[in-house]
Design a protein around this motif. Structure first.
Motif, short mmCIF file in Angstrom:
data_model
loop_
_atom_site.label_atom_id
_atom_site.label_comp_id
_atom_site.label_asym_id
_atom_site.label_seq_id
_atom_site.Cartn_x
_atom_site.Cartn_y
_atom_site.Cartn_z
N ASP A 169 -6.66 3.26 -4.01
CA ASP A 169 -7.72 4.18 -3.59
C ASP A 169 -7.42 4.90 -2.30
OD1 ASP A 169 -10.66 2.28 -4.74
OD2 ASP A 169 -9.22 3.60 -5.75
N ARG A 170 -6.81 4.15 -1.35
CA ARG A 170 -6.63 4.73 -0.02
C ARG A 170 -5.78 5.98 -0.08
NH1 ARG A 170 -6.63 -0.42 2.96
NH2 ARG A 170 -8.84 -0.74 3.43
N ASP B 74 0.84 -1.19 0.00
CA ASP B 74 0.00 0.00 0.00
C ASP B 74 0.88 1.24 0.00
OD1 ASP B 74 -0.94 -0.21 3.55
OD2 ASP B 74 0.88 0.55 2.60
N LYS B 75 0.25 2.41 0.09
CA LYS B 75 1.01 3.64 -0.07
C LYS B 75 1.99 3.90 1.09
CE LYS B 75 -2.37 5.79 -3.09
NZ LYS B 75 -3.49 6.74 -3.24
N LEU C 29 -0.97 6.38 8.03
CA LEU C 29 -1.79 5.85 9.11
C LEU C 29 -0.87 5.82 10.32
CD1 LEU C 29 -3.37 2.89 7.14
CD2 LEU C 29 -4.52 4.99 7.82
N LYS D 24 -7.65 -1.35 -3.80
CA LYS D 24 -7.77 -0.72 -2.48
C LYS D 24 -6.52 0.10 -2.17
CE LYS D 24 -10.98 -3.43 0.31
NZ LYS D 24 -11.10 -4.84 -0.07
#
Lengths: 253, 201
Positions: B187-188, B159-160, B193, B184
């Motif tokens: 998109d996130r 993920d990113k 986080l 996903k």
């Protein structure tokens, strides 16, 4: 643990452990892909006499907080990492200082060895050392030797893991390669076995690039097959109740 | 800590414990790994430069004749499952098992042969770092006598933030399961986080 006891453990754990010269020798791999060498030469190397202990690992994580339970990320250690310790920096009653450390991942084991300027032994190195008994460098053709190992593999787990060093040293002076805990090797993920690979045959060509068939040299050596199966089932982040490790290094340091 | 005897080290350690070891939550991002990667232009490549992008990561080597062309096809197929607006953000990293033969020049040549655009980075790394990345991605590999590598085919989705969101083993249909996690990841939002609350443990 009182501060004084902690210092005592850290002192003991920081000591450089005894290492034994093993090899050179020749290993006949239990499993050989077509075109692979039937005999692998292993250069002489230094191998820890005993598995790494809880007290040694405690000294390591005390010095490198990133490897403490609760600090190390989940992609490097699973949720059982050092779960038998009373705390991230406390051994407690379930983890004697001189017991072999277990419930450590390959990443953690490798980091421990590298912090000492050492490394994990390769599978070939470990197997060369483990082929020896008290009098012979290569006892692997002796059915009684293989049988003793299999008896340990099949025995119920002891109520308490023994301390390191209780077993008889082999001809290299190395102890506890059999009969105490399973041990990580550097290239555990070099074993490409698909299902029951003992008798060769197709090994899922769609998943393995270039592997072809891997056949057992000697189907009677079930002990080695069990170790290979165990290794192939492992992932680097796994921690297992009876899986520990020891370190190796080059002869010239 | 080098240069101290065992007693000195133990004393230093107990001091640091008495003062309280600094605490930070575990960093699940693969970008926390210390690996020395060199890309097809010969430049050092930092994994963390991928932060903010959805990433597909796989391991291969240039001389691989069977699985590896299929791997490229699978990567391109996964790219096409993304909506057009997201495709430009995608990054793909291919790590070679074979640092000896896969020089930057060779990697650049292969990138051209497969028509891989600038979103694809082909890297080589020292043997120890190859072992690390394979271990993280769950790739099994072994160098064979003739210099070829036997290996499993694995694609990972980062993920990113660089966290491994999904992985698939095999080729063709077996990799389609990554389409959803890849979408996903694309998109996130890129905002980090935050790790679990940092307390002064």
């Amino acid at each position: 643990m009182s501060p004084l006891q902690l210092v005592a453990v850290l002192l003991a754990g920081s000591a450089v452990p005894a290492a034994q010269r093993v090899g050179p020798g020749e290993l006949r791999p239990a499993f050989a892909a077509p075109g692979a060498a039937a005999v692998v030469r292993v250069e002489a190397f230094l191998l820890d006499r005993d598995p790494v202990t809880n007290e040694a690992f405690l000294a390591f994580v005390a010095a490198d907080p990133g490897w403490q339970r609760g600090q190390a990320p989940r992609f490097l250690v699973d949720e059982d990492y050092l779960s038998h310790w009373a705390g991230p920096l406390t051994l407690g009653p379930a983890a004697g200082p001189r017991q072999p450390v277990t419930r450590v991942s390959w990443f953690a084991a490798r980091a421990f060895c590298e912090a000492r300027g050492a490394r994990l032994p390769t599978e070939a190195e470990w197997e060369l050392a483990a082929a020896a008994d008290a009098t012979r460098a290569d006892a692997s053709d002796d059915p009684a030797f293989l049988e003793r190992i299999l008896v340990w593999y099949g025995a119920p787990r002891p109520a308490r893991l023994p301390d390191v060093g209780a077993g008889q040293a082999n001809v290299w002076g190395v102890r506890d390669l059999h009969g105490l805990v399973w041990e990580w090797v550097l290239d555990f993920n070099s074993v490409l076995l698909d299902g029951d690979g003992r008798t060769g045959g197709e090994t899922g060509r769609g998943r393995f690039c270039g592997a072809g068939a891997l056949g057992a040299r000697d189907a009677r050596d079930y002990a080695t097959f069990m170790r290979q199966s165990f290794r192939t089932a492992l992932e680097a982040r796994y921690t297992v109740r009876n899986l520990g490790f020891r370190c190796a290094s080059e002869l010239s340091r | 800590m080098s240069g101290l005897g065992p007693a000195g080290r133990a004393f230093a350690l107990s001091l640091s414990l008495a003062c309280g070891a600094h605490a930070s939550g575990p960093d699940e991002s693969l970008y926390s790994l210390k690996v020395a990667l060199t890309d097809q232009s010969g430049a050092a490549f930092e994994l963390r430069s991928l932060r903010g992008h959805p990433v597909l990561i796989a391991m291969w080597y240039a001389s691989c004749a069977t699985i590896c062309p299929l791997l490229v096809a699978d990567l391109k197929a996964l790219e096409r499952t993304l909506p057009p607006s997201s495709r430009e953000r995608l990054r793909v990293v291919l790590v070679s098992f074979d640092p000896e033969r896969d020089t930057p020049a060779r990697l650049a040549e292969v990138a051209g042969a497969y028509q891989l655009d600038r979103r694809f980075t082909l890297v080589r790394a020292p043997a120890g770092d190859v072992r690390t990345l394979a271990a993280v991605l769950g790739v099994k590999y072994a160098r064979q006598e003739n210099g070829a590598y036997a290996h499993t085919a694995v694609i990972g989705v980062l993920d990113k933030q660089g966290v491994l969101a999904a992985r698939a083993e095999g080729s063709g249909a077996e990799t389609r399961v990554l389409a959803e996690p890849l979408r996903k990841a694309a998109d996130r939002p890129a905002g980090s986080l935050a790790p679990a609350a940092r307390s002064g443990r």
